[in-house]
Design a protein around this motif. Structure first.
Motif, PDB file in Angstrom:
ATOM      1  N   TYR A 208       0.844  -1.197   0.000  1.00  0.00           N
ATOM      2  CA  TYR A 208       0.000   0.000   0.000  1.00  0.00           C
ATOM      3  C   TYR A 208       0.884   1.253   0.000  1.00  0.00           C
ATOM      4  O   TYR A 208       2.086   1.180   0.284  1.00  0.00           O
ATOM      5  CB  TYR A 208      -0.926  -0.007   1.225  1.00  0.00           C
TER       6      TYR A 208
ATOM      7  N   ASN B 147       1.232   3.561   2.012  1.00  0.00           N
ATOM      8  CA  ASN B 147       1.894   3.881   3.291  1.00  0.00           C
ATOM      9  C   ASN B 147       3.109   2.984   3.556  1.00  0.00           C
ATOM     10  O   ASN B 147       3.688   3.042   4.639  1.00  0.00           O
ATOM     11  CB  ASN B 147       0.891   3.758   4.441  1.00  0.00           C
TER      12      ASN B 147
ATOM     13  N   ALA C 238       1.086  -5.878   2.290  1.00  0.00           N
ATOM     14  CA  ALA C 238      -0.025  -6.682   2.809  1.00  0.00           C
ATOM     15  C   ALA C 238      -0.008  -8.102   2.259  1.00  0.00           C
ATOM     16  O   ALA C 238      -0.502  -9.027   2.895  1.00  0.00           O
ATOM     17  CB  ALA C 238      -1.356  -6.005   2.477  1.00  0.00           C
TER      18      ALA C 238
ATOM     19  N   ALA D 166      -4.579 -14.420  11.049  1.00  0.00           N
ATOM     20  CA  ALA D 166      -4.853 -13.397  12.062  1.00  0.00           C
ATOM     21  C   ALA D 166      -5.305 -12.099  11.398  1.00  0.00           C
ATOM     22  O   ALA D 166      -5.094 -11.893  10.204  1.00  0.00           O
ATOM     23  CB  ALA D 166      -3.593 -13.144  12.886  1.00  0.00           C
TER      24      ALA D 166
ATOM     25  N   GLY E 213      -5.115  -8.608  10.000  1.00  0.00           N
ATOM     26  CA  GLY E 213      -3.964  -7.917   9.413  1.00  0.00           C
ATOM     27  C   GLY E 213      -3.053  -8.816   8.593  1.00  0.00           C
ATOM     28  O   GLY E 213      -2.024  -8.368   8.077  1.00  0.00           O
TER      29      GLY E 213
ATOM     30  N   GLY F  64      -3.692 -10.147   5.706  1.00  0.00           N
ATOM     31  CA  GLY F  64      -3.799  -9.911   4.265  1.00  0.00           C
ATOM     32  C   GLY F  64      -5.016 -10.540   3.589  1.00  0.00           C
ATOM     33  O   GLY F  64      -5.125 -10.501   2.360  1.00  0.00           O
TER      34      GLY F  64
ATOM     35  N   THR G 231      -7.112  -8.022   1.640  1.00  0.00           N
ATOM     36  CA  THR G 231      -6.318  -7.546   0.500  1.00  0.00           C
ATOM     37  C   THR G 231      -6.354  -8.574  -0.625  1.00  0.00           C
ATOM     38  O   THR G 231      -6.522  -8.207  -1.799  1.00  0.00           O
ATOM     39  CB  THR G 231      -4.868  -7.250   0.938  1.00  0.00           C
TER      40      THR G 231
HETATM   41  P1  ADP Z   1      -6.983  -8.961   7.127  1.00  0.00           P
HETATM   42  O1  ADP Z   1      -8.137  -8.943   6.174  1.00  0.00           O
HETATM   43  O2  ADP Z   1      -6.329 -10.311   7.233  1.00  0.00           O
HETATM   44  O3  ADP Z   1      -7.320  -8.395   8.464  1.00  0.00           O
HETATM   45  P2  ADP Z   1      -5.917  -6.782   5.499  1.00  0.00           P
HETATM   46  O4  ADP Z   1      -5.754  -7.281   4.118  1.00  0.00           O
HETATM   47  O5  ADP Z   1      -7.114  -5.939   5.811  1.00  0.00           O
HETATM   48  O6  ADP Z   1      -5.834  -8.022   6.516  1.00  0.00           O
HETATM   49  O7  ADP Z   1      -4.632  -5.931   5.907  1.00  0.00           O
HETATM   50  C1  ADP Z   1      -3.302  -6.402   5.693  1.00  0.00           C
HETATM   51  C2  ADP Z   1      -2.330  -5.296   6.043  1.00  0.00           C
HETATM   52  O8  ADP Z   1      -2.466  -4.221   5.111  1.00  0.00           O
HETATM   53  C3  ADP Z   1      -2.545  -4.679   7.420  1.00  0.00           C
HETATM   54  O9  ADP Z   1      -1.287  -4.337   7.941  1.00  0.00           O
HETATM   55  C4  ADP Z   1      -3.357  -3.444   7.108  1.00  0.00           C
HETATM   56  O10 ADP Z   1      -3.161  -2.443   8.097  1.00  0.00           O
HETATM   57  C5  ADP Z   1      -2.805  -3.016   5.766  1.00  0.00           C
HETATM   58  N1  ADP Z   1      -3.801  -2.326   4.948  1.00  0.00           N
HETATM   59  C6  ADP Z   1      -5.009  -2.793   4.543  1.00  0.00           C
HETATM   60  N2  ADP Z   1      -5.638  -1.913   3.762  1.00  0.00           N
HETATM   61  C7  ADP Z   1      -4.828  -0.841   3.652  1.00  0.00           C
HETATM   62  C8  ADP Z   1      -4.910   0.418   2.968  1.00  0.00           C
HETATM   63  N3  ADP Z   1      -5.971   0.722   2.217  1.00  0.00           N
HETATM   64  N4  ADP Z   1      -3.884   1.277   3.092  1.00  0.00           N
HETATM   65  C9  ADP Z   1      -2.802   0.961   3.831  1.00  0.00           C
HETATM   66  N5  ADP Z   1      -2.649  -0.199   4.498  1.00  0.00           N
HETATM   67  C10 ADP Z   1      -3.643  -1.092   4.420  1.00  0.00           C
END
Ligand code: ADP
Length: 232
Positions: free
Chosen positions: A13, A15, A19, A38, A40, A42, A45
């Motif tokens: 991402y 930032n 992911a 867990a 976070g 991915g 994503t």
């Molecule tokens: P899960 O669905 O397993 O909880 P995510 O795919 O939501 O995991 O997130 C995976 C990682 O990517 C985490 O560290 C999350 O903070 C980061 N993340 C998810 N979406 C974004 C985004 N739009 N911008 C920046 N970081 C993101």
């Protein structure tokens, strides 16, 4: 036959968070896959990459013959009409009744009225809600709302159904009913990929399970395996 092929995919991402890291995955037509890991790790994503809500930073994603990363923005509909999506929070339109919520997408694609009606009633029958066609979402239980969302996702007969924590707001009995509905849809030929925390459902339904850990695919259990607590 292969429906999805993911090769060497990274998703970083803006930032700087990576992911998904070097993901490789093959999904056959008709598979039912739980994606666990867990918070976070991915899971969301991965689902978003499959419907081109996000683009990979590296690697290749082929869904139903479409090269998702290379797809131009004005061609994303070609991918979207091959798949249905279900979210944790249902995302129903509150001012439309059950029938209208399900029919909406078909109407937008310009299907003839008689076809819209037939397909909508068929989808509602499949999820067991034909008798609630005229109800509004706020009069339905959470499980019923999710079944409406599933009917909406499959009304156009997609090859692929993506579900992101579909039972996240539901109690175990209701979650079981939702999984039963997804199983029927899968048995009718739709490939199902479901991201979930719900270890009870994963272990009850005995499908293929892939485990993500900090963006890496660390396990790929054969259909029917039992999943350990630490994997979820
Ligand atoms: P899960 O669905 O397993 O909880 P995510 O795919 O939501 O995991 O997130 C995976 C990682 O990517 C985490 O560290 C999350 O903070 C980061 N993340 C998810 N979406 C974004 C985004 N739009 N911008 C920046 N970081 C993101």
């Amino acid at each position: 036959m292969e429906l999805i092929r993911i090769k060497g995919v990274d998703k970083q991402y803006n930032n700087g968070v990576t992911a998904i890291y070097d993901l490789n995955l093959k999904v056959k037509k008709g598979d039912f896959i739980f994606v666990i890991g867990a918070s976070g790790s991915g899971k969301s994503t991965l689902i978003k990459l499959l419907y081109r809500e996000e683009k990979p930073t590296k690697g290749q994603i082929i869904v139903g013959g479409i090269d998702v990363a290379k797809l131009k923005n004005n061609k994303v509909y070609k991918l979207r009409r091959k798949l249905g999506i279900v979210f944790q929070d249902f995302k129903l339109l509150p001012k439309l009744n059950v029938f209208e919520n399900v029919a909406f997408a078909l109407e937008m694609y310009g299907n003839p009225m008689s076809e819209v009606r037939n397909k909508t009633l068929k989808a509602l029958e499949l999820v067991g809600l034909k008798n609630k066609a005229k109800q509004y979402p706020d009069k339905l239980s959470g499980g019923e709302q999710q079944r409406v969302a599933i009917a909406r996702a499959i009304v156009n007969g997609p090859k692929l159904l993506l579900c992101d924590e579909p039972t996240g707001n539901l109690d175990p009995d209701t979650s079981y009913e939702i999984l039963k509905v997804l199983e029927v849809i899968n048995n009718l030929g739709t490939t199902v990929i479901m991201a979930t925390h719900d270890r009870e459902m994963v272990n009850k339904f005995k499908k293929r399970v892939i485990v993500l850990d900090n963006g890496k695919l660390v396990k790929d259990y054969e259909k029917g395996s039992y999943v350990d607590a630490e994997d979820v």
